[in-house]
Write an enzyme that holds these catalytic residues in place. Sequence first.
Site, PDB file in Angstrom:
ATOM      1  N   LYS B  81       0.817  -1.256  -0.179  1.00 54.01           N
ATOM      2  CA  LYS B  81       0.090  -0.060  -0.071  1.00 54.01           C
ATOM      3  C   LYS B  81       0.940   1.290   0.134  1.00 54.01           C
ATOM      4  O   LYS B  81       1.999   1.148   0.680  1.00 54.01           O
ATOM      5  CB  LYS B  81      -1.006   0.071   1.173  1.00 54.01           C
ATOM      6  CG  LYS B  81      -2.013   0.911   1.434  1.00 54.01           C
ATOM      7  CD  LYS B  81      -2.661   0.887   2.790  1.00 54.01           C
ATOM      8  CE  LYS B  81      -3.884   1.870   2.776  1.00 54.01           C
ATOM      9  NZ  LYS B  81      -4.504   1.643   3.927  1.00 54.01           N
ATOM     10  N   SER B 156      -9.570   1.616   3.340  1.00 59.01           N
ATOM     11  CA  SER B 156      -8.853   2.410   2.450  1.00 59.01           C
ATOM     12  C   SER B 156      -7.699   1.657   1.526  1.00 59.01           C
ATOM     13  O   SER B 156      -7.657   2.152   0.553  1.00 59.01           O
ATOM     14  CB  SER B 156      -8.241   3.495   3.331  1.00 59.01           C
ATOM     15  OG  SER B 156      -7.167   2.694   4.156  1.00 59.01           O
ATOM     16  N   SER B 180      -9.733  -1.020   7.280  1.00 59.47           N
ATOM     17  CA  SER B 180      -9.074  -0.800   5.988  1.00 59.47           C
ATOM     18  C   SER B 180      -8.342  -1.749   5.344  1.00 59.47           C
ATOM     19  O   SER B 180      -8.073  -2.022   4.074  1.00 59.47           O
ATOM     20  CB  SER B 180      -8.223   0.400   5.985  1.00 59.47           C
ATOM     21  OG  SER B 180      -8.811   1.626   6.127  1.00 59.47           O
TER      22      SER B 180
END
Lengths: 96, 487
Positions: B81, B156, B180
């Site tokens: 990420k 997210s 997330s």
Amino acid sequence: MSSAPALDIDHIAKLARLALTAEEKARFAQQLGDVLHHIEQLAKVDVTGVEPTAHASPIFNVWQADVAQPGLTVADALRNAPAQRDNMILVPKVVE
Amino acid sequence: MSSKLYFRTIADLAAALDAKQLSSVELTQAVIARTHAVEPCIHAFNSFDEADALAQAAASDARRAAGQSCGPLDGIPIGLKDVIAVTGQPLTASSKMLKDFVSPYDATVTTKLKKAGAVLWGRLNCDEFAMGSSTENSAFGPTGNPWDPTRVPGGSSGGSSAALAAGEAIATLGSDTGGSIRQPAALCGVVGLKPTYGLVSRFGLIAFASSLDQIGPFTRTVEDAAIVLGAIAGHDERDSTSFQAEIPDYRAALTSQRGPWKLGIPKEYFATGLDPEIAASVEKAIAFYQSQGCEIREVSLPHTQYCLDTYYVIATAEASSNLGRYDGIRYGHRSTAAKDAVDIYAHSRAEGFGPEVKRRIILGTYVLSSGYYDAYYLRAQKVRTLIRQDFLHAFRDVDALLTPTSPMPAFKIGEKADPLALYLCDIYTIGVNLAGLPAISVPCGFTKSGLPIGAQLIGQPWKESNLLAIAHAYERAHDWSAQFPIF
């Protein structure tokens, strides 16, 4: 916390160092008003005698030996600076 | 098992690499080719570096040829990420604020993955500064869900879940502050694990809400999650909340830890607002455990209704503080419109941050401001204690809790315009962060329209071995992870 207080968006934006447009101020004030109204229900919880939890890890203080470790080089530390000169970060004049 | 290299598991590929049936360069090339084929439709990556990945793969092949393999992750392409630092590579948090930022150092998880021989492959899209539940808040555009690219992948860490589901990586890392990792895993039909707070170092993770953030893996199977967790977990003196826990062999625990277990079903997690197809799939998972001799008990987490509010006070307060560092002075976007030094802060931040980040900074600044601190922040921290006690109380009677991961399947991009409606995506995942517990989302079916559904297992603190074994028992008896999106 009996009723949703008005959020003084100009004051808060100043504290947060955010130059918001008039349109943003109006929109955020309305949206955050809704969120604050929702958050008001926390007032219903009886928290008498309850200790606050800062984080869930069973660690409260951490000591480390004061020993120098390898760090970033000057070049690496300045790599992302928006403006630099002579191994320093450039900013506009602060005092006249 | 898929015949396509890029859809296979770490466990399976590691065996093929060890048996010299496959090289890491071949595997990495397959993943790169797949990425090029699907990125125009998915947009899971903010950036990638093919030459760098292939050089890492070649180094891995050389290690194996010399009989010096570092273990099951050696030569496996893993995406990160775009909030996890990798030296010399961009690190943007999907924000205009850090559009041109290059990491000067490695996050601890990066160092650990490098040590394990993994091929670090690209930086994955997410909501800006990890704030959101749909990856629509990225400054670089939304990510599509591989099961239906007109829908969100969750957030997210939506780039992490979408890249894995689409075969653009063999595993990925994400970060989980309020769901997330687990929610996007559920929406994309993959496994997502959020470890106990303090198990995985946060050093080198861009901070959102420091008391809630935790890094964890996205994988195709529970076994793969055990492999990646084993590589990234462990004490780190550069994260003062990192715990000195012994790291067990999570993979061995999958078979050594046997049931039957006692599973708790929190009644508050099956209340109104839950999609009926998701409820039915999770009920079937409950029935499966019952059929295996597990004892199923209804439990109550009475403060569940306060989780969302507690979270939005604590997370935004911490975010407003953490994001104070983006002032346009030392790094990040600097406004050219500013007239003086103080003006630089306000204009750089106004230009660099997107709307959701601004909203949360404003809310966080407000709840911390003079006159409101006790009423909001301190009170939320006290309610947090009660929320944690609810869980610990339930764990006196049960080994783990079983719940839906998300109240809804993947929704259309642009469908949820109201911030409050989006915040409700996280109602089943937020309590776990507030209480610092480990939890895993595993695929447990599909809706009639073919969208993945996830079930969440919540474990006792530091009992990841047990949690993974419970999840593995379910996964082994079902074939959800053997299904792949077709597009």
